[in-house]
Design an enzyme around this catalytic site. Structure first.
Site, PDB file in Angstrom:
ATOM      1  N   ASP A 344      12.776 -14.881 -13.744  1.00  0.00           N
ATOM      2  CA  ASP A 344      12.477 -14.296 -14.989  1.00  0.00           C
ATOM      3  C   ASP A 344      13.998 -14.357 -15.996  1.00  0.00           C
ATOM      4  O   ASP A 344      15.003 -14.057 -15.358  1.00  0.00           O
ATOM      5  CB  ASP A 344      11.979 -13.066 -14.964  1.00  0.00           C
ATOM      6  N   GLU A 381      12.911 -19.510 -15.112  1.00  0.00           N
ATOM      7  CA  GLU A 381      12.481 -19.410 -16.798  1.00  0.00           C
ATOM      8  C   GLU A 381      13.702 -19.670 -17.718  1.00  0.00           C
ATOM      9  O   GLU A 381      14.425 -18.820 -17.517  1.00  0.00           O
ATOM     10  CB  GLU A 381      11.730 -18.108 -17.037  1.00  0.00           C
TER      11      GLU A 381
END
Length: 679
Positions: A344, A381
């Site tokens: 993330d 990401e």
């Protein structure tokens, strides 16, 4: 009980036959106390100063300590927020290396390190009875090396939420619904195998602490992007069955997934912690060594850099922070059976001391050379919200990256008709403008149309506006740029014409995604027609809104996804693992772009917005078959002149139940349709 000197490695609590060793990194601390609790974690029984310090590590060995011992730390040092230090021994702290966590953070101000009435002063109240604590855990049997190995060109990722996947599944026993054991049920995994999924990507499963704001509203961080335990599986997804622990049940789930020939990836959050900003709780790293673990603002060290939007950022320019992350990753691979990771806001992990993104950052260098993690799947990401945070295509070779350019292009092309052929072609062939460098493969592009963050696929064709009022932010949260199309009615409808249009658009988007070059990622529920009633930011909705509704399964859509993925496995040119050349080369497979009239696209054709239909021809030397993709995103049917050959239609996204049939020299392609044919 008394502590002996012990050892500075390994970090955390390590049981042995004659006790347990405790080691904690806290270079700026002046004293560290190991606090022993009763099995419930509510009653502190003894405080033992760690007797030794080696370099940055405080350590001690507790003879006769056994797995099951509950403990926490009190760390002493200066209370000087202006210098980056927030020590407060009145607050019991969770070991960052905790394998199992006891207790629940409830958002009350007893967890604050600062005085609620004066944030510049420490809070003297003792939170020991209610604080999060660690339990010494026995190691699991190491994972055997016989794991599935999926070819990069064959990989199909399925992003899911452990709780949401099975909480309403009619064939999962009620006591297992929403758990690791529930996900491991054969009926659940069989569905994914039939679809053609190779890789499960679980939304965060590391132990989390929900934000105080959500707790005050009676909500929770359902998605789980609020980590406080980087080694401990989230206990909320544990069935609680006798003889199991969260870790052992997670491991059994991983083994079941592997037995089905599928990989297991988990979404990990190392970019920030659940301690949020300077007014957040003191649960762990803030009280252990705030100046070490967090990026602090250079103009005011009482404040945190906030490139995550979550209040803080871990400082990966610090060797000990990199070590924490790497030790955690190895634990999930060797003890818990994970095959890879989706990071993330991964840009944060590659920011140096000055805050600049560096593709040679310490973490990125450590990740790729680690022998234990050498075969792990690494997915970034590739953005955060800080300056220069958008880095799609800039991670090193060996990494895959979420490609939001693919998402936005496909949505705009199919749903709004305001993207050119050139942009569509670039994304359909794995975004060479972003990824074709440094010997990276097309499979580095993780293509998706919908993900956990945003509209579901069904909502993408049912809503023009976000409907997030249930989140408690007056509908202001979530993206307002969705490139969606409600097909004439906002939300649910019984109009058969609108429903037919929505179905056709969903199938076109799915076909375009699953047959593009790159690594496709499907959001759980896309094959079922899952809706969140227009909520495009359902991060705090743990209920029927986000749980998959298996009773409303769109069987026709599920069958369509299954057939498309079967076709992908057959059609090697559509999942080619090498870059197609800019122009065909004699004697080699080639890709040609043509107008509906059968002519090669010319430079002036690529950027037109008044003509979007095109044909893609994958030529191959005989006797290999040729593949043809016909694309019509427009509102009217278009006639296509086909290349010479005996073409058989294999897939028509406008027809939920097509039968392979021969094509004539021309084909009339309905609106919003994608066809696949083969010689």
């Amino acid at each position: 009980m008394t502590l002996r000197l012990g050892w500075p490695t390994p970090l955390g609590a390590t049981p042995s036959t004659d006790g347990a060793n405790f080691a904690l990194v806290a270079p700026n601390a002046t004293k560290v106390e190991l606090c022993i609790f009763d099995p419930t974690g509510q009653h502190e029984q003894q405080r033992l100063p760690l007797p030794a310090r080696t370099d940055d590590v405080w350590h001690g060995r507790l003879p006769n300590a056994q797995p099951g011992l509950v403990y926490g730390y009190r760390v002493h040092g200066p209370w000087a927020p202006q210098d980056g230090h927030r020590y407060n021994p009145a607050k019991l702290l969770l070991d960052p290396y905790a394998r199992e966590i006891v207790g629940t953070y409830d958002g009350s101000d007893i967890f604050w390190g600062h005085d609620p009435a004066n944030p510049n002063q420490p809070d003297p109240r003792d939170n020991g009875p209610v604080a999060l604590k660690a339990r010494v855990a026995s190691p699991l049997v190491p994972v055997t090396p016989s794991r599935p190995r999926i070819e990069a060109s064959q990989r199909v990722i399925y992003e899911l939420h452990v709780r949401g996947q099975t909480k309403q599944h009619p064939d999962v026993p009620p006591d297992l619904q929403g758990t690791y054991a529930g996900l491991a049920q054969p009926t659940v995994l069989d569905h994914l195998q039939r679809l053609g999924i190779t890789t499960l990507s679980l939304m965060p499963v590391q132990h989390r602490a929900d934000e105080q704001r959500l707790l005050n509203m009676g909500l929770s961080n359902y998605w789980g992007y609020s980590t406080i335990g980087w080694f401990a599986p989230e206990a909320r997804y544990w069935s609680g069955r006798a003889g199991t622990t969260p870790a052992s049940e997670f491991r059994a789930m991983a083994d079941a997934i592997h037995a089905c020939g599928m990989e297991l990836v988990i979404d990990v959050v190392y970019n920030h912690s659940a301690e949020t900003d300077e007014l957040g709780p003191t649960l762990q790293m803030r009280g252990i060594d705030n100046a070490l673990y967090y990026h602090l603002r250079r103009d005011n060290r009482a404040l945190y850099e906030n490139w995550t939007g979550c209040g803080n950022c871990l400082d990966f320019s610090q060797q000990r922070v990199v070590q924490l992350c790497m030790d955690s990753l190895r634990h999930w691979v060797t003890q818990l059976g994970v095959d890879g990771f989706r990071f993330d806001l991964a840009t944060v992990l590659a920011r140096g001391a000055s805050g600049e993104f560096d593709p040679r950052a310490p973490f990125l260098a450590a990740a790729r050379q680690d022998p234990v993690l050498a075969d792990a799947l690494w997915i970034a990401e590739p953005w955060d919200i800080g300056a220069g945070g958008y880095r799609v295509g800039e991670f090193p070779p060996g990494w895959l990256e979420w490609n939001d350019r693919f998402r936005d292009t496909q949505r705009a092309f199919w749903l709004q008709g305001n993207v050119s052929r050139g942009e569509f072609a670039q994304r359909f062939t794995a975004s060479s403008d972003k990824f074709n460098h440094a010997n990276r493969s097309p499979t580095a592009s993780v293509n998706f149309v919908v993900a956990h963050d945003g509209f579901t696929l069904r909502d993408l064709v049912s809503y023009n506006e976000r409907h997030n009022e249930a989140n408690g932010e007056q509908g202001r949260d979530g993206s307002s740029q969705n490139h969606s199309n409600n097909c004439g009615v906002e939300g649910e409808t019984s109009d058969p014409a609108i429903l037919a249009t929505r179905g056709r658009l969903q199938r076109a988007l799915l076909a375009s995604l699953l047959l593009s070059q790159g690594t496709p990622m499907l959001l759980a529920g896309s094959e079922l027609g899952q809706t969140q009633q227009g909520n495009n930011n359902a991060y705090c909705q743990d209920g029927p809104l986000t749980w998959l509704d298996w009773h409303q399964d769109d069987a026709g859509l599920t069958d369509f996804v299954t057939r498309v993925l079967a076709l992908r496995r057959e059609a090697e040119p559509l999942r080619h693992a090498d870059w197609w050349p800019a122009a065909p080369i004699d004697g080699a497979p080639a890709l040609r772009w043509r107008t509906p009239e059968g002519h090669d696209l010319q430079p002036q054709d690529w950027q037109r917005l008044d003509a979007l239909a095109l044909a893609i021809v994958f030529e191959a030397p005989a006797p290999a078959p040729q593949w043809l993709v016909l694309v019509n995103p427009g509102p009217r049917a278009i006639d296509f002149t086909l290349p010479q050959g005996n073409w058989t239609l294999r897939l028509a996204s406008d027809d939920p139940q097509p039968t392979p049939r021969p094509l004539a020299a021309s084909a009339n392609l309905p609106p919003s349709s994608l066809w696949i044919a083969i010689t």
